[in-house]
Enzyme design. Structure first.
Site, PDB file in Angstrom:
ATOM      1  N   HIS A 145      32.667  32.394  47.327  1.00 47.08           N
ATOM      2  CA  HIS A 145      31.475  33.232  47.225  1.00 47.08           C
ATOM      3  C   HIS A 145      30.204  32.398  47.375  1.00 47.08           C
ATOM      4  O   HIS A 145      29.221  32.845  47.984  1.00 47.08           O
ATOM      5  CB  HIS A 145      31.429  33.936  45.866  1.00 47.08           C
ATOM      6  CG  HIS A 145      32.109  35.271  45.852  1.00 47.08           C
ATOM      7  ND1 HIS A 145      31.755  36.299  46.693  1.00 47.08           N
ATOM      8  CD2 HIS A 145      33.112  35.755  45.074  1.00 47.08           C
ATOM      9  CE1 HIS A 145      32.509  37.355  46.445  1.00 47.08           C
ATOM     10  NE2 HIS A 145      33.345  37.059  45.466  1.00 47.08           N
ATOM     11  N   CYS A 151      38.281  42.038  45.055  1.00 47.87           N
ATOM     12  CA  CYS A 151      36.967  41.459  44.789  1.00 47.87           C
ATOM     13  C   CYS A 151      36.052  42.538  44.229  1.00 47.87           C
ATOM     14  O   CYS A 151      36.043  43.677  44.723  1.00 47.87           O
ATOM     15  CB  CYS A 151      36.376  40.894  46.083  1.00 47.87           C
ATOM     16  SG  CYS A 151      34.723  40.184  45.899  1.00 47.87           S
ATOM     17  N   LEU A 152      35.279  42.190  43.231  1.00 53.14           N
ATOM     18  CA  LEU A 152      34.361  43.142  42.623  1.00 53.14           C
ATOM     19  C   LEU A 152      33.272  43.586  43.599  1.00 53.14           C
ATOM     20  O   LEU A 152      32.672  44.646  43.416  1.00 53.14           O
ATOM     21  CB  LEU A 152      33.721  42.539  41.370  1.00 53.14           C
ATOM     22  CG  LEU A 152      34.689  42.185  40.242  1.00 53.14           C
ATOM     23  CD1 LEU A 152      33.938  41.523  39.088  1.00 53.14           C
ATOM     24  CD2 LEU A 152      35.453  43.416  39.759  1.00 53.14           C
ATOM     25  N   GLN A 211      26.943  37.504  43.474  1.00 53.96           N
ATOM     26  CA  GLN A 211      27.451  38.869  43.302  1.00 53.96           C
ATOM     27  C   GLN A 211      26.545  39.743  42.444  1.00 53.96           C
ATOM     28  O   GLN A 211      26.727  40.960  42.410  1.00 53.96           O
ATOM     29  CB  GLN A 211      28.858  38.834  42.699  1.00 53.96           C
ATOM     30  CG  GLN A 211      29.918  38.286  43.647  1.00 53.96           C
ATOM     31  CD  GLN A 211      31.287  38.344  43.037  1.00 53.96           C
ATOM     32  OE1 GLN A 211      31.701  37.414  42.334  1.00 53.96           O
ATOM     33  NE2 GLN A 211      31.997  39.431  43.287  1.00 53.96           N
ATOM     34  N   GLY A 222      36.557  36.598  37.418  1.00 51.59           N
ATOM     35  CA  GLY A 222      35.562  35.655  37.896  1.00 51.59           C
ATOM     36  C   GLY A 222      34.364  36.409  38.433  1.00 51.59           C
ATOM     37  O   GLY A 222      34.475  37.578  38.828  1.00 51.59           O
ATOM     38  N   HIS A 240      38.520  31.562  45.181  1.00 58.45           N
ATOM     39  CA  HIS A 240      37.812  32.817  45.437  1.00 58.45           C
ATOM     40  C   HIS A 240      36.347  32.720  45.013  1.00 58.45           C
ATOM     41  O   HIS A 240      35.445  33.080  45.787  1.00 58.45           O
ATOM     42  CB  HIS A 240      38.524  33.941  44.680  1.00 58.45           C
ATOM     43  CG  HIS A 240      37.928  35.298  44.886  1.00 58.45           C
ATOM     44  ND1 HIS A 240      38.601  36.319  45.512  1.00 58.45           N
ATOM     45  CD2 HIS A 240      36.717  35.821  44.528  1.00 58.45           C
ATOM     46  CE1 HIS A 240      37.833  37.406  45.554  1.00 58.45           C
ATOM     47  NE2 HIS A 240      36.689  37.129  44.935  1.00 58.45           N
ATOM     48  N   GLU A 241      36.107  32.230  43.805  1.00 60.29           N
ATOM     49  CA  GLU A 241      34.730  32.193  43.303  1.00 60.29           C
ATOM     50  C   GLU A 241      33.897  31.136  44.018  1.00 60.29           C
ATOM     51  O   GLU A 241      32.716  31.357  44.307  1.00 60.29           O
ATOM     52  CB  GLU A 241      34.715  31.969  41.792  1.00 60.29           C
ATOM     53  CG  GLU A 241      35.385  33.074  40.992  1.00 60.29           C
ATOM     54  CD  GLU A 241      34.872  34.464  41.318  1.00 60.29           C
ATOM     55  OE1 GLU A 241      33.660  34.609  41.633  1.00 60.29           O
ATOM     56  OE2 GLU A 241      35.665  35.412  41.275  1.00 60.29           O
TER      57      GLU A 241
END
Length: 218
Positions: A175, A129-130, A76, A71, A171-172
């Site tokens: 963000h 997480c990226l 991000q 995702g 999660h997304e």
């Protein structure tokens, strides 16, 4: 001192996206500490025309694949817009698939998403997480959620997700509300990726909970 990103943030989102897309290859993923990750994203209300939106979505997808991840939210890559992409081929062993209810998810675009828990059941697993590279921590999340959103064509989405797909949705969407997974994590579980590989690479975090001294939901 005014930072470059702060100056850019005052420009129209369409100009910011156009500039991002002038660069070849995957987009740069911003890391924790960048204010764009801590501000609620702006609802999508046509700021990008259909052609630009399609190009941006394609770039988000390519960046997600290259990272790799399952995702990626627009903040991000520095764009404070309520938009995210998800996709999970779920290339995991059967034992992990069963324990985490991780099943393949097709590519989806989530525009202006929101979610609510369905029922009281919670599941806790290591999550990364990226935008927080190199680390993972255990997060207890709703095991089932109802997602409401639009897709990239403006078609309404109202769907329930369970297991790992529900985790990705949460999660997304978080963000887009200015939240990182660490805000919901059991911080005693925080582990480097190397520690995960060496010690805690199990289908569930029960051994880690015993060794590191944190509780899991019943």
């Amino acid at each position: 001192m005014v930072f470059e990103r702060d100056r850019a943030a005052s420009r129209p989102l369409s100009d910011q996206v156009e500039e991002l897309l002038t660069h070849e290859g995957p987009l740069q993923i911003v890391a924790a500490g960048d204010p764009v990750l801590r501000r609620p994203a702006e609802p999508f209300e046509g700021q990008l025309d259909p052609a630009l939106l399609a190009r941006f979505v394609a770039a988000l997808r390519a960046t997600m694949h290259a990272a790799p991840g399952v995702g990626l939210a627009a903040p991000q890559v520095g764009i404070p817009l309520r938009l995210a992409v998800i996709e999970d081929p779920a290339p995991v062993p059967e034992e992990i698939r069963v324990a985490r209810a991780r099943v393949p998810q097709p590519f989806r675009v989530l525009v202006n998403p929101s979610y609510e828990a369905v029922g009281a059941e919670r599941a806790a697993f290591y999550e990364g997480c990226l935008s927080v590279p190199g680390w993972q921590a255990v997060v207890a999340r709703a095991a089932r959620v109802r997602l409401r959103a639009l897709d990239e064509h403006g078609i309404a989405v109202d769907e329930e997700f369970t297991g790992w797909p529900a985790r990705i949705v949460q999660h997304e969407t978080d963000h887009l509300d200015g939240m990182l997974y660490l805000d919901r994590a059991e911080l005693r579980s925080l582990s480097s990726n190397q520690s995960i590989a060496d010690r805690w690479n199990a289908p569930t975090p029960h051994r880690a909970a015993d060794a590191l001294g944190f509780a899991l939901p019943d």
